[in-house]
Design an enzyme around this catalytic site. Structure first.
Site, PDB file in Angstrom:
ATOM      1  N   GLU A 389       0.794  -1.239   0.000  1.00  0.00           N
ATOM      2  CA  GLU A 389       0.000   0.000   0.000  1.00  0.00           C
ATOM      3  C   GLU A 389       0.820   1.279   0.000  1.00  0.00           C
ATOM      4  O   GLU A 389       0.395   2.297   0.539  1.00  0.00           O
ATOM      5  CB  GLU A 389      -0.956   0.010   1.190  1.00  0.00           C
ATOM      6  N   GLU A 462      -6.711  -7.727  -0.877  1.00  0.00           N
ATOM      7  CA  GLU A 462      -7.381  -7.509   0.408  1.00  0.00           C
ATOM      8  C   GLU A 462      -8.779  -6.957   0.160  1.00  0.00           C
ATOM      9  O   GLU A 462      -9.010  -6.256  -0.822  1.00  0.00           O
ATOM     10  CB  GLU A 462      -6.631  -6.488   1.290  1.00  0.00           C
TER      11      GLU A 462
HETATM   12  C1  GAL Z   1      -4.985  -2.601   4.723  1.00  0.00           C
HETATM   13  C2  GAL Z   1      -3.604  -3.062   5.141  1.00  0.00           C
HETATM   14  C3  GAL Z   1      -3.656  -4.186   6.143  1.00  0.00           C
HETATM   15  C4  GAL Z   1      -4.678  -3.912   7.176  1.00  0.00           C
HETATM   16  C5  GAL Z   1      -5.985  -3.737   6.516  1.00  0.00           C
HETATM   17  C6  GAL Z   1      -7.133  -3.576   7.446  1.00  0.00           C
HETATM   18  O1  GAL Z   1      -4.967  -1.302   4.321  1.00  0.00           O
HETATM   19  O2  GAL Z   1      -2.864  -3.453   4.042  1.00  0.00           O
HETATM   20  O3  GAL Z   1      -2.397  -4.382   6.702  1.00  0.00           O
HETATM   21  O4  GAL Z   1      -4.331  -2.780   7.892  1.00  0.00           O
HETATM   22  O5  GAL Z   1      -5.908  -2.586   5.708  1.00  0.00           O
HETATM   23  O6  GAL Z   1      -8.312  -3.617   6.727  1.00  0.00           O
END
Ligand code: GAL
Length: 748
Positions: A389, A462
């Site tokens: 990110e 994610e």
């Molecule tokens: C993303 C990140 C993860 C975690 C997640 C929570 O932005 O890559 O490490 O923080 O959000 O939803």
């Protein structure tokens, strides 16, 4: 010939390192510990994460057998958090930046063969140094401290095999090839003909190849390549049949010899604009992200527990991919992924922040270390070469991408972003898609994200997570929405051919910094809690498997009249892979109910959702009416294959205490989990019973965490670790309402 000696037992530890401590040979006042070790054992929640962010001191009195005099000696560290300085007898020998990758420190030049003991000292710096990834900004996880992975002593001749790369080739052809690259270290500048003999056998099975090569050795040449052709009757490595092979290389040159064994597999993995293909077969990737952390001991869990996580993800949740967010994880975890057929997305350490030039050099080195450590794992199908990110940094990411490709031309690269229209320098656009807020679209279209005019290989790395944090003991409506969000995204991923798959955030809840989480230093983002106990959302995944492999039937309810707003249990989501269910409420007529194929066209096994069109309010019982038992029976091919009963009047009826393993090893630190549940008459967890549980461990083991705990949502777990002694373990768990239970474990 090489000799690898584990040195994990009986280290001497002091929480605080002070300058000059490397010169101290007197081990008085040091605590004896075994590796893997965490420098500070933490509470479950609400702790100050600064407590472990310090430099600790580890010492090991080395006493190497005389017979190894004249050999090269290296100390091999699998992982020390986060910066390590290594000394022998007070002399500084080397350092390593980064807590997730291994390193070797040569000690023979400093080793004193006259002394009884040579004292090895490691200053392990767990502070969040801004010169080392992932630090410099804020990160949403803890990195803990200490020598948290294994250590060994490597005894080598002066010509030795440093590493090998095994590339399976012509994989889908009738006969297959293997390209072997052997990386040699020729410390003494040995000249002459080197003989390599190579054998390949099916892991635990018969030999498929034997041959030898002779080549002229030079001091400068780093690697030697051999091409083995025409291997017959080779079994492919696949998610359903993860066949592994083992290559053994023996090297002989003059009086020097070495031997190296490595496991690998024959498989072809490819992300394309039309999806992901494994051995030419299209597979929709369905997975979760894994943090490698555990309650109390952070990262410091031994082999068995690392392996267990892979088992949970593959055998219990039936996933086909895991992302090692956000760093290279334990070799034991990866080895198990190879064995089980669980695909892996592995990435370098980092989180949003990119540091200065020195920092970037460490990131680049992390790519090199990750790829060279793990390039033979058939399970790993993609390298993540970006800081998770982060913003675009074309110079850095051109370099990280090139490093990965130069080292390993057989795997595609990705780099996880949350920005759209990012420059695609890698092979696969890997994107954290947090668009789904419960109402609008579950996933974006890939071209909306990439901004490109053409389609590219694309995977969602994610979703969910912070969008809808949910505790295992949260109210059932919230848990229903939590599970359905996971399912909706998976469904959308399954319906879009331009998405290779989707990896949810995340497998397990995890401890985090004050800047994240629920204020108690926990991110409740898992589909399982920190103890690896299932929330309902786990069943959204678990149910996506053929009932032939495992029948699944899990209604998303605690089965109570007044748990939900307004009361009742409608709509009732049932995660199942059955053809249909029969639902019997009290002694009312049985209803036959089918999965929601209309609403969930993508996923293999849509849930059953019972609403008022199926069961009238007066049938399910509204507020003010008598509450009844329910029996739900799942049918497959017209046969009842699974049944779930929920009582109208749950009371504590069964104390469940079970260990994951009943046989542990004594030679090295080992550990297993014990799960405790208070259950009702039909074996369901009593979701709101907060009893005190007292744990007693008798025998050669140590309890991780407190001796007295409170059930969380009716259940809890704990781990016991062995203390390098054999014997019988009695673990007694005492509840308030149902007495006690003892489980027995043998440590041999
Ligand atoms: C993303 C990140 C993860 C975690 C997640 C929570 O932005 O890559 O490490 O923080 O959000 O939803």
């Amino acid at each position: 010939m090489r000799k690898i000696i584990d040195i994990n037992n009986q280290w001497y530890f002091r929480l605080q390192y002070e300058e000059g401590l490397e010169l101290v040979n007197d081990l008085e006042g040091f605590e004896i510990v075994h590796l893997p070790h965490t420098n500070v054992e933490l509470p479950y929640s609400y702790f100050d994460e600064k407590v472990y962010q310090r430099v600790s001191c580890y010492k090991y009195p080395l006493s190497i057998p005389e017979q190894y005099k004249g050999k090269l000696l290296y100390i091999h560290f699998e992982g020390v958090m986060t910066y390590a300085r290594v000394y022998l007898n007070g002399s500084f020998l080397g350092e390593h930046k980064g807590g997730y990758t291994p390193f070797d420190i040569r000690i023979d030049e400093e080793y004193n063969w006259q002394a009884d003991n040579n004292i090895l000292t490691v200053a392990a710096d767990a502070s969040e140094r801004s010169d080392i990834p992932p630090f410099g900004g804020q990160i949403d996880y803890l990195t803990y401290g200490g020598i948290y992975r294994e250590v060994s002593l490597k005894v080598l001749d002066s010509v030795f095999i440093e590493n090998i790369k095994v590339e399976a080739d012509n994989i889908l052809g009738e006969s297959k090839d293997v390209k072997l690259k052997v990386y040699l270290k020729n410390i003494s500048g040995e000249k002459g003909n080197a003989d390599f003999s190579v054998s390949i056998n099916e892991k635990g099975g018969s030999e498929v190849y034997k041959g030898s090569f002779t080549t002229n050795l030079s001091k400068e040449q780093e690697s030697y390549s051999f091409h083995i052709k025409g291997l017959k009757d080779i079994k492919l490595w696949d998610i359903d049949s993860p066949n592994l092979y083992e290559v053994k290389i023996s090297l002989n040159i003059n009086t020097q010899a070495d031997e190296y064994t490595e496991t690998f597999g024959f498989r072809k993995a490819e992300f394309t604009p039309e999806g992901f293909y494994l051995n030419g077969r299209k597979i929709k990737l369905i997975g979760l992200n894994r943090h490698q952390s555990f309650p109390y001991v952070g990262y410091a869990m031994p082999k068995r527990v690392q392996e267990k996580d892979a088992e949970i993800l593959k055998k219990d949740l039936h996933l086909n991919i895991v992302r090692t967010s956000h760093y290279p994880q334990s070799k034991h975890f990866l080895n198990k992924c190879d064995e089980l057929g669980l695909l892996v997305f592995e990435e370098i350490p980092g989180w949003q922040h990119i540091g200065n030039e020195d920092w970037k050099q460490v990131a680049l080195e992390n790519v090199r270390e990750m790829v060279t450590r793990d390039w033979n794992h058939p399970s790993i199908v993609i390298w993540g070469v970006r800081i998770n990110e982060s913003q675009d940094d074309d110079e850095l990411y051109t370099a990280t991408n090139k490093t990965a490709h130069d080292l390993d031309s057989t795997r595609q690269t990705g780099g996880v972003r949350f920005i759209t229209n990012s420059n695609l320098l890698e092979d696969v656009y890997t994107f954290n898609d947090f668009i789904h807020d419960g109402v609008y679209q579950p996933l974006r279209q890939q071209q909306e994200v990439t901004g490109l005019e053409h389609k590219v290989p694309y995977i969602v790395t994610e979703y969910n997570g912070h969008m809808y944090p949910t505790k295992r003991f949260d109210q059932e409506e919230r848990q229903m929405e939590h599970s359905l969000r996971h399912l909706r995204v998976q469904n959308a991923s399954h319906m879009d051919d331009n998405i290779s798959g989707a990896i949810g955030w995340c497998a397990f809840d995890y401890n985090t910094h004050k800047d994240f989480g629920a204020g108690d230093r926990i991110c409740y983002h898992g589909v399982m809690d920190m103890f690896r106990l299932h929330k309902f959302a786990a069943y959204a995944y678990k149910s996506q498997v053929s009932p032939e492999i495992e029948p699944v039937l899990q209604p998303v309810t605690f089965w109570a009249r007044g748990e939900r707003s307004i009361g009742g249990i409608i709509p009732l989501v049932v995660f199942t892979n059955c053809d249909y269910i029969e639902f019997q409420y009290g002694n009312k007529a049985v209803k036959k109910i089918y999965p929601c194929k209309e609403e969930y066209k993508g996923i293999p096994y849509p849930p059953i959702i019972i609403d008022y069109s199926v069961i009238k309010p007066e049938e399910a019982g509204t507020w003010g009416m008598v509450w009844e038992d329910v029996t739900i029976t799942g049918y497959y091919k017209e046969q009842p294959i699974i049944e779930k009963k929920l009582p109208k009047d749950p009371v504590p009826a069964q104390l469940y205490v079970e260990a994951d393993d009943t046989l542990l090893q004594a030679a090295q630190k080992d550990a297993t989990r014990i799960v405790v549940k208070l259950m009702d008459q039909y074996g369901n967890i009593l979701p709101f019973i907060d009893e005190i549980i007292k744990i007693q461990v008798n025998g050669p083991a140590r309890l991780q965490g407190p001796k007295e705990v409170v059930l969380k949502g009716g259940a809890i777990a704990f781990w016991v670790e062995t203390i390098i002694k054999a014997g019988e373990l009695d673990i007694t768990v005492k509840s308030q309402s149902l007495g006690e239970k003892t489980v027995k474990i043998n440590v041999v």
